[in-house]
Design a protein around this motif. Sequence first.
Motif, PDB file in Angstrom:
ATOM      1  N   PRO A 294       0.820  -1.208   0.000  1.00 18.35           N
ATOM      2  CA  PRO A 294       0.000   0.000   0.000  1.00 18.35           C
ATOM      3  C   PRO A 294       0.858   1.263   0.000  1.00 18.35           C
ATOM      4  CG  PRO A 294       0.068  -0.930   2.196  1.00 18.35           C
ATOM      5  CD  PRO A 294       0.817  -1.883   1.300  1.00 18.35           C
ATOM      6  N   CYS A 295       0.375   2.280  -0.670  1.00 18.40           N
ATOM      7  CA  CYS A 295       0.978   3.614  -0.582  1.00 18.40           C
ATOM      8  C   CYS A 295       0.744   4.126   0.836  1.00 18.40           C
ATOM      9  CB  CYS A 295       0.333   4.544  -1.610  1.00 18.40           C
ATOM     10  SG  CYS A 295       0.696   6.299  -1.403  1.00 18.40           S
ATOM     11  N   ASP A 296       1.778   4.674   1.466  1.00 15.95           N
ATOM     12  CA  ASP A 296       1.658   5.127   2.847  1.00 15.95           C
ATOM     13  C   ASP A 296       0.768   6.365   2.995  1.00 15.95           C
ATOM     14  OD1 ASP A 296       3.131   3.255   4.375  1.00 15.95           O
ATOM     15  OD2 ASP A 296       5.004   4.089   3.582  1.00 15.95           O
ATOM     16  N   LEU A 297       0.431   7.011   1.897  1.00 10.13           N
ATOM     17  CA  LEU A 297      -0.420   8.205   1.977  1.00 10.13           C
ATOM     18  C   LEU A 297      -1.880   7.893   1.626  1.00 10.13           C
ATOM     19  CD1 LEU A 297       2.019  10.843   0.465  1.00 10.13           C
ATOM     20  CD2 LEU A 297       1.295  10.655   2.850  1.00 10.13           C
ATOM     21  N   CYS A 298      -2.112   7.295   0.446  1.00 11.81           N
ATOM     22  CA  CYS A 298      -3.505   7.052   0.040  1.00 11.81           C
ATOM     23  C   CYS A 298      -4.021   5.689   0.489  1.00 11.81           C
ATOM     24  CB  CYS A 298      -3.664   7.207  -1.474  1.00 11.81           C
ATOM     25  SG  CYS A 298      -2.853   5.922  -2.463  1.00 11.81           S
ATOM     26  N   GLY A 299      -3.109   4.745   0.799  1.00 13.05           N
ATOM     27  CA  GLY A 299      -3.529   3.434   1.287  1.00 13.05           C
ATOM     28  C   GLY A 299      -3.859   2.429   0.213  1.00 13.05           C
TER      29      GLY A 299
END
Length: 402
Positions: A294-299
């Motif tokens: 997962p992207c740590d910002l958008c999930g």
Amino acid sequence: MRATDDAGDELNAEFEVEPDGDHLALVMRSAGGKVAGSPHGRNHQYNEALELLLRRLRELGAVIVSGVVDSATARKLPEEQRSIVDSPIVLAETPDVEALRRRLGRAQGRIGQNPDGNATKLIRLRLQIAGYAADDAVRLAAELAKPSNRGTAPDALALLRSLIGDPITTATGKVNTIVEVTPKRVRVTTEKSPEGQWVGVRDVEGGLAKLYGQGSVLVNVEVLGHRSSFVGAVLLTIPGTTCTLDPVVITLHDTKFPVRIQKFEKLDGIAQVKIRKEQSALRRLLLGGRTTAPCDLCGHDYPGDFLVAAHIKKRSLCTDDERNDLANVAMLACKFGCDSLFESGHVAVNDTGRVLVWFEEGFRGRLHDHLTQLDGRACGAHRTGSHPYFTWHRTNVYRGLP
């Protein structure tokens, strides 16, 4: 050709721009004589037009190299006897254009077989302008004929934050690097000051205001303040700017300005580049053996090829110890917007690990929707060890209020 003033009115005064050896020349047609069917004489707004054209040439950073009365009668005289310019005139150093126009007029009045004081003769002003060559006569004439439209100056603080960690070069080739930005001042390192010196944001705001207000600005202490070289380096990062030396003048053109670039005989070459030795280890650590994550910002989950090992604190400003703090100094950010938004300062992370967003005016559609989705989310990379890096980013890069 006739010029249109800033109010949109065309002035009754003919001018031309012509190639003149290695230079361009502004040719003002003489005034006088009746015109059939008109209450005014020929080119009766000569003085108003010349003054307007001199102002616009100043906006382009022009230098008047020489000037002569160029009527058929005057051309019978040697050039030195019909000169109206004693030495080159740097228009950026000429605050009173009206006084210059009057001076040129007085010089004209003394020239001719029978000097009569006429200050509206046919004259030729030879010019030197950055970005314009002898074959650019048509383009320069069009630029001089129309009102200026340089748009709105960028926000100084946002511009400075966008330059953090990137070496910027002064007009004389000295490298400056912004390493810290606060709302009122920035810390700048140079070869002579590796620890950095503070420069007021207001100095940059003033430089931007002058550049966008006047079209060109002289780079010296009197005009731009004590750190004029640094302010000039910031101004030169704006698309469409050109620079001349001796004196240093920065000129702002339309962003469509066709800057002349060097043509290379060979387009391929060999260069030595720096590599980030820790980058592959950092990426492996963040992915933890996964092929998707997962992207740590958008999930959202993405294959590894679509995720960036993004430094939270700008890597160029990290110490070696910080660069080696692989577990905390970076996060996974997707290439579908999150990495760019974090890098540009539109997104940050607060002390509680929640995502902050800054909605720039004009953002619409998917970009606005993406920011809305990020707003308030829990950042997957926020923890005790990474907290100082997120604080640095929020203080130095984030465009909104922390």
